[in-house]
Design a protein around this motif. Structure first.
Motif, short mmCIF file in Angstrom:
data_model
loop_
_atom_site.label_atom_id
_atom_site.label_comp_id
_atom_site.label_asym_id
_atom_site.label_seq_id
_atom_site.Cartn_x
_atom_site.Cartn_y
_atom_site.Cartn_z
N ALA A 147 1.25 -1.50 -0.10
CA ALA A 147 0.10 0.55 -0.31
C ALA A 147 1.29 1.40 0.01
CB ALA A 147 -1.34 0.22 1.20
N TRP A 148 0.56 2.60 -0.58
CA TRP A 148 1.10 3.96 -0.78
C TRP A 148 0.22 4.53 0.21
CZ3 TRP A 148 4.86 5.20 -4.40
CH2 TRP A 148 5.41 4.12 -5.13
N LEU A 149 1.21 5.00 1.49
CA LEU A 149 1.06 5.70 1.85
C LEU A 149 0.90 7.07 1.93
CD1 LEU A 149 2.64 3.93 5.61
CD2 LEU A 149 0.21 3.22 3.68
N SER A 150 1.46 7.84 0.83
CA SER A 150 1.93 9.04 0.47
C SER A 150 2.88 8.80 -0.97
CB SER A 150 2.31 9.65 1.02
OG SER A 150 4.10 9.56 1.19
N SER A 151 3.01 10.14 -1.50
CA SER A 151 3.11 10.22 -2.89
C SER A 151 5.59 9.24 -2.77
CB SER A 151 3.71 11.24 -3.41
OG SER A 151 5.26 11.98 -2.61
N LEU A 152 5.17 9.63 -1.54
CA LEU A 152 6.59 8.81 -1.58
C LEU A 152 7.15 7.50 -0.09
CD1 LEU A 152 8.84 11.41 -0.70
CD2 LEU A 152 9.34 10.75 -3.16
N ASP A 153 5.91 7.54 0.56
CA ASP A 153 6.22 6.17 1.39
C ASP A 153 5.50 5.22 1.19
OD1 ASP A 153 7.53 7.56 3.97
OD2 ASP A 153 5.63 8.94 3.54
N VAL A 154 5.68 4.04 1.63
CA VAL A 154 5.01 2.36 0.80
C VAL A 154 5.54 1.65 1.50
CG1 VAL A 154 4.35 1.64 -1.44
CG2 VAL A 154 5.95 3.34 -1.43
N SER A 160 8.99 1.63 2.55
CA SER A 160 10.26 2.67 1.85
C SER A 160 9.51 4.12 1.58
CB SER A 160 9.94 2.12 0.82
OG SER A 160 11.08 2.64 -0.61
N ASP A 161 10.41 4.72 2.34
CA ASP A 161 10.28 6.28 2.24
C ASP A 161 10.29 7.18 0.69
OD1 ASP A 161 13.07 6.48 2.04
OD2 ASP A 161 13.01 7.48 4.63
N ASP A 162 11.11 6.21 0.01
CA ASP A 162 11.78 6.90 -1.79
C ASP A 162 10.57 6.40 -2.09
OD1 ASP A 162 12.98 3.88 -1.59
OD2 ASP A 162 15.14 5.26 -1.10
N ALA A 163 9.71 6.01 -2.95
CA ALA A 163 9.29 5.35 -3.63
C ALA A 163 9.37 4.59 -4.19
CB ALA A 163 8.83 6.55 -4.86
N GLY A 164 9.85 2.96 -2.86
CA GLY A 164 9.92 1.62 -3.45
C GLY A 164 11.52 2.12 -3.78
N GLU A 165 12.39 2.16 -4.08
CA GLU A 165 14.04 2.32 -4.53
C GLU A 165 14.55 1.66 -3.56
OE1 GLU A 165 16.17 5.81 -6.09
OE2 GLU A 165 14.00 6.81 -6.54
N THR A 166 14.94 1.95 -2.39
CA THR A 166 15.14 1.46 -1.29
C THR A 166 13.95 1.11 -0.34
OG1 THR A 166 15.67 3.22 0.13
CG2 THR A 166 17.13 2.32 -1.25
N TRP A 167 14.60 -0.29 0.56
CA TRP A 167 13.51 -0.88 1.51
C TRP A 167 13.74 -0.73 3.06
CZ3 TRP A 167 8.41 -0.87 0.45
CH2 TRP A 167 8.37 -1.10 -0.20
N SER A 168 13.44 -0.57 4.54
CA SER A 168 13.96 -1.52 5.20
C SER A 168 12.51 -2.34 6.41
CB SER A 168 14.23 0.15 6.31
OG SER A 168 13.18 1.26 5.91
N MET A 169 13.26 -2.27 6.97
CA MET A 169 12.54 -3.52 8.26
C MET A 169 11.31 -2.49 9.18
SD MET A 169 13.85 -7.49 8.42
CE MET A 169 12.50 -7.29 8.98
N GLY A 170 10.82 -3.26 9.42
CA GLY A 170 9.95 -2.34 10.30
C GLY A 170 9.95 -3.02 11.99
N ASN A 171 9.28 -2.80 12.86
CA ASN A 171 9.46 -3.52 14.06
C ASN A 171 8.19 -4.65 14.11
OD1 ASN A 171 10.51 -4.88 16.19
ND2 ASN A 171 10.02 -3.28 17.04
N ALA A 172 8.50 -6.01 13.12
CA ALA A 172 6.91 -6.56 13.32
C ALA A 172 7.29 -7.83 13.93
CB ALA A 172 6.29 -6.41 12.30
N HIS A 173 8.45 -8.38 13.65
CA HIS A 173 9.20 -9.73 14.36
C HIS A 173 8.08 -10.27 14.41
CE1 HIS A 173 11.64 -7.54 17.25
NE2 HIS A 173 11.57 -8.44 18.01
N GLU A 174 7.71 -9.90 16.09
CA GLU A 174 6.72 -10.84 16.89
C GLU A 174 5.10 -10.92 16.17
OE1 GLU A 174 7.97 -12.36 19.34
OE2 GLU A 174 9.33 -11.34 20.15
N LEU A 175 4.92 -10.03 15.32
CA LEU A 175 3.77 -10.28 15.02
C LEU A 175 3.21 -11.35 13.55
CD1 LEU A 175 3.04 -6.57 13.88
CD2 LEU A 175 2.54 -7.83 16.05
N PRO A 176 2.19 -11.71 13.83
CA PRO A 176 1.88 -13.23 12.54
C PRO A 176 1.93 -12.74 12.06
CG PRO A 176 -0.04 -12.39 13.97
CD PRO A 176 0.60 -11.16 14.80
#
Length: 928
Positions: free
Chosen positions: A160-167, A188-204
């Motif tokens: 999902a796109w949250l803004s024109s840059l945030d995915v 991603s904060d650059d329209a999907g060019e680079t990606w980083s992990m969110g802190n979701a590793h304890e979620l299903p």
């Protein structure tokens, strides 16, 4: 086992990193570098260092499957386009960690295969800023270094796109052995060019992203599997996926689809549509004008139809997909499997190269026909264990599909039947065809992937059904062939002219090195020798042989490649438990020593960490003895007048011989100090637990602050070996607060929603259903017309209904089951799910009692069955069985009860990780 990601295990690498966080060693768990240490920017990375987030446990990465050969044709689940109409940037996500980016409205797609890993503390990564903040760009200024690693073979389900840059991307997978659902989130904060992990590793696993109108840009909701720790399946993020908390409500379980919801609009470029086998289409939706821009012509060569998670011929599936390099799809035609069980089968199928795996619940030939038309397979393989209605539906669908296809391209051309070899053709629907069958042995060397055929089964069942042992062989026989080239060949498509799109292209093919072939060849004899020696020790050994057993296993590990050690140990573990299921433990003097030896080695050498956690916990469970109740503690009972309204003379048993005391006039019993009533309680000496349980109240939304139950659990009695230093086992909230783990550590859950949902009894003050105490003893005749059944607690499952009652002396069960099936009645008397006492009745009426300690082999229990008669609200095809079990012969009070039918497609298996949904917890306050 090379299929597991961790430490020194093998796998593709080649990523460029910088000095810093990676010195902790977790990226080795993701990339599987073949060395014990590697110098990166002056830092030394050790394979013994733990993965602080246990990301390697989220999904396996077999050595024969890498991102390069699974992503080109991976199934895509979602696609989204930028909110900026002028940008025309689209992101598509799917299985195997697939992320594709397009900047021209879907005409061309570029893969994204690297990410910035999760930081141990917020803001640790250079360049990682809070949501909404942007790094200032200054001419000539040195930009912060970002550290990258390969994206593992996780499965992504929504974008999902949250803004024109945030995915945002969400997904996940299942842990091997434990089956715990694990989630991932990439941002991603650059329209999907680079990606980083969110802190979701304890979620299903997270399957769907929802954005409510009017919410701030960074506020988003994700729906996924129900958490093992809390049961919640909805999660909220207020910073665009960087951190997550649990919502206060849960919704219906979402299935995972192999097709996108529908075409999406991409500004002036028209629409984008995604499909299975990695296909992209671009065009005008309303006009029906579509052009395949990626994956043109791809469709299945082989379609596998399985009857249940326990009858899949994984060795055959893996050989066709990764050795013969055919495009393979699967259908799980099992109406009794829930969505999570089907998703685990799908994840296992993807692990060995299957492109699409769908769950078809109904026995509808129209649904099967649509599925065949969508995939257009040349060969269909039907499971010999398919129920008659499913089998007839598929045969009708095959004939209908052939008639609807063109004369130049008839499909499917060949219909085969598969089965796990049993050596008894008479048990098959088509006994004669097995005289011409082809056999694939588990120790067959497959030179393409450089592995043994049985390795596919071990790896897949580790995800789908960890208790299943690897069969010695699987068989396949031709049922129908219209190609005119009928051949008895090991390859399913032999002699058929396949389309170019039915075969994997060169970029999707993995070719094993000579070293892997040599390793696999050596393992053929090593595995067989170890299995023979352990089998002999089980039958003739004793607990005093523990040291010799440990040495035997360690010697086998010493000559096994590191990438194959977990596979070797797990394969032996399932074979040992198969022997235990077939034979009473009392007749296997060396069973516990062999089992404990394998668990010890798994807890030290297995990977990933989820397998070590499981093995360590199992050792803890088996090291805790249960104190049986002394016979002197059982009170004497006195006979009271019979209160049945129906004269005994009018009751006729279903057998001419007396099977039990319950075939005479029923009587009620009282304790000398109490009067009999429906609400009386049974003797407290049987019911009081050994220790008072600690009640844990779920704390929602504060995963990070929860204290691990490990710190308050009793210490394990088994010593740790000082000769070897096992890898550190990182504690996980979704493991430590798993209901089964907490029960084993004597931490009781206050909320018993599962029990309330599966029963029609009144819950007690503790939350567990109350089992009525009857003053009327039933006559065991298979007729459910006794007084005690009127108020009996009802336990419902997919294939049977059981009524439960009790008095001061017996437990009573009235079970309705399908024809030609047996019964497995399990009583958990230790409160840990792991060591139940199992009462088995096969379709012929033969009875057997099994337990881990063999103390109840002489338990007094009685059985009577009869066929259901019409007019009682039950189908004529069902069978009814009444069972009575003497409570004084049980070692302790009953904590939980489970009942299931032993159908041909569901043979008795060992469940490595018990499923709490199968179990009915009964009142634990001393009243049963």
């Amino acid at each position: 086992m090379g299929t597991f990601l961790a430490g020194d295990l093998g796998g593709p690498g080649g990523d460029v990193v910088t000095r810093g966080f990676f010195s902790s060693g977790w990226f080795l768990a993701l990339l599987g570098i073949f060395v014990l240490g590697i110098s990166v920017g002056g830092s030394v990375l050790s394979a013994a260092n733990p993965d602080p987030f246990d990301l390697a446990s989220i999904n396996l990465q077999p050595i024969y499957l890498s991102s390069s050969n699974c992503r080109p044709a991976a199934t895509l689940h979602a696609v989204a386009t930028s909110r900026d109409p002028s940008a025309a940037v689209s992101i598509a996500v799917g299985d195997g960690g697939t992320i594709l980016r397009s900047t021209d409205g879907g005409q061309t797609w570029n893969p994204i295969d690297r990410m910035t890993p999760l930081a141990e503390t917020p803001g640790e990564h250079a360049g990682q800023l809070p949501f909404g903040a942007r790094q200032p760009q200054r001419f000539g200024a040195k930009q912060p270094t970002r550290r990258f690693s390969a994206i593992p073979l996780w499965h992504f389900y929504d974008v999902a796109w949250l803004s024109s840059l945030d995915v945002m991307i969400v997904g996940g997978a299942f842990e091997p052995v434990t089956g715990i659902s694990r989630g991932v989130c990439l941002i991603s904060d650059d329209a999907g060019e680079t990606w980083s992990m969110g802190n979701a590793h304890e979620l299903p696993r997270l399957k769907k992203i929802i954005r409510q109108p009017g919410q701030p840009v960074g506020t988003v909701e994700a729906i996924g599997d129900a958490s093992e720790a809390s049961g919640i399946d909805r999660f909220l993020s207020y910073d665009a996926g960087r951190n997550w908390v649990e919502a206060n409500t849960s919704g219906p379980e979402l299935p995972v689809s192999d097709e996108a919801e529908g075409p999406i609009r991409v500004g002036q470029y028209g629409h984008i549509s995604i499909h299975g086998q990695g296909q992209h289409r671009q065009g005008q939706h309303r006009q029906g004008q579509w052009q395949t821009v990626r994956g043109s012509g791809r469709h299945a060569a082989v379609a596998i139809v399985a009857a249940s998670p326990y009858s899949v011929v994984w060795s055959l599936v893996g050989r066709e997909s990764l050795h013969e390099n055919r495009r393979v799809v699967m259908a799980l035609a099992d109406h009794s499997s829930d969505a999570r069980a089907a998703d685990r089968v799908a994840d296992a199928a993807k692990l060995i190269g299957v492109g699409v795996c769908d769950h078809l619940r109904s026995a509808d030939s129209a649904e099967a026909h649509q599925w065949l038309v969508r995939h257009r397979p040349a060969v269909v393989v039907l499971d010999d264990k398919l129920p008659d209605d499913q089998y007839q539906a598929w045969m009708a669908a095959i004939e209908r599909t052939r008639q609807a296809s063109s004369s130049e391209s008839v499909f499917p051309q060949r219909v085969l039947v598969s089965r796990i070899s049993s050596g008894d053709p008479s048990t098959s629907r088509h006994p004669s065809i097995w005289k011409r069958s082809s056999v694939l042995r588990a120790d067959a060397l497959l030179t393409g992937p450089g592995t043994l055929a049985g390795d596919f089964a071990i790896d897949a069942w580790t995800i789908a059904a960890p208790g299943c042992p690897t069969p010695a062989s699987v068989e396949v026989a031709t049922l129908d062939d219209v190609s005119g080239t009928v051949r008895r060949d090991i390859a399913l498509t032999a002699g058929l002219a396949l389309d170019e799109g039915q075969t994997r292209i060169d970029d999707e093919v993995y070719v094993a090195a000579n070293r892997r072939l040599q390793i696999a060849t050596a393992r053929i004899s090593q595995t067989a020798n170890l299995q023979n020696q352990l089998s002999a020790l089980i039958e003739r050994g004793s607990k005093q042989d523990q040291s010799a057993i440990n040495t035997l296993i360690q010697n086998a590990l010493a000559v096994t490649a590191s990438e194959d050690r977990t596979r070797l140990l797990w394969g032996q573990m399932t074979q040992v438990m198969r022997i235990r299921n077939a034979t009473d433990v009392g007749e296997l003097p060396g069973f516990s020593a062999v089992r404990d030896g394998l668990l010890e080695q798994l807890s030290q050498h297995a990977s990933p960490a989820s397998v070590r956690r499981w093995a360590d916990w199992m050792r803890e469970m088996f090291a805790t003895p249960l104190q049986p109740i002394a016979a002197a503690e059982i009170p004497k009972l006195t006979r009271v007048p019979d209160t049945n309204t129906e004269p005994a003379a009018t009751r006729v048993a279903s057998s001419s011989r007396l099977l039990s005391p319950f075939q005479i006039a029923p009587v009620g019993y009282d304790s000398p100090s109490e009067s009999s009533s429906l609400n009386s309680v049974s003797p407290t000496s049987i019911l009081v637990p050994q220790t008072k349980p600690t009640v844990w109240q779920s704390s929602r939304g504060i995963h990070g602050s929860l204290v691990s139950p490990k710190s308050i659990s009793p210490s394990s009695d088994h010593p740790q070996s000082s000769d070897s230093a096992p890898p550190q086992i990182i504690q996980r909230v979704n493991w430590d607060f798993h209901p089964v783990v907490m029960a084993g550590r004597n931490i009781d859950l206050a909320d018993q929603n599962v029990a309330a949902a599966r029963t029609s009894g009144e819950p007690s003050s503790s939350g567990s259903p109350f089992v009525p105490i009857s003053a009327h003893r039933p006559i065991l005749d298979g007729e459910f017309d006794d007084v005690c059944w009127r108020n009996g607690l009802v336990l419902r499952d997919d294939r049977q209904v059981a009524k439960i009652a009790r008095d001061a002396e017996y437990w009573y069960f009235a079970i309705t089951r399908p024809p030609s099936t047996g019964i497995r009645l399990q009583l958990d008397c230790e409160g840990n799910y792991v060591k139940p006492i199992e009462f088995q009745v096969d379709p012929s009426g033969n009875r057997r009692v099994t337990s881990e300690n063999g103390r109840v082999r002489d338990a007094r229990w009685y059985v009577a069955s009869s066929s259901s008669a019409t007019g009682n609200g039950l189908p004529a095809r069902d069978q009814r069985t009444e069972i009575a079990i003497n409570r004084s012969d049980l070692p302790a009070r009953v904590h939980r009860i489970a009942v299931e039918s032993a159908a041909p497609s569901k043979p008795p298996i060992w469940r490595a990780m018990p499923d709490p949904k199968r179990w009915l917890p009964v009142t634990p306050n001393g009243s049963n």
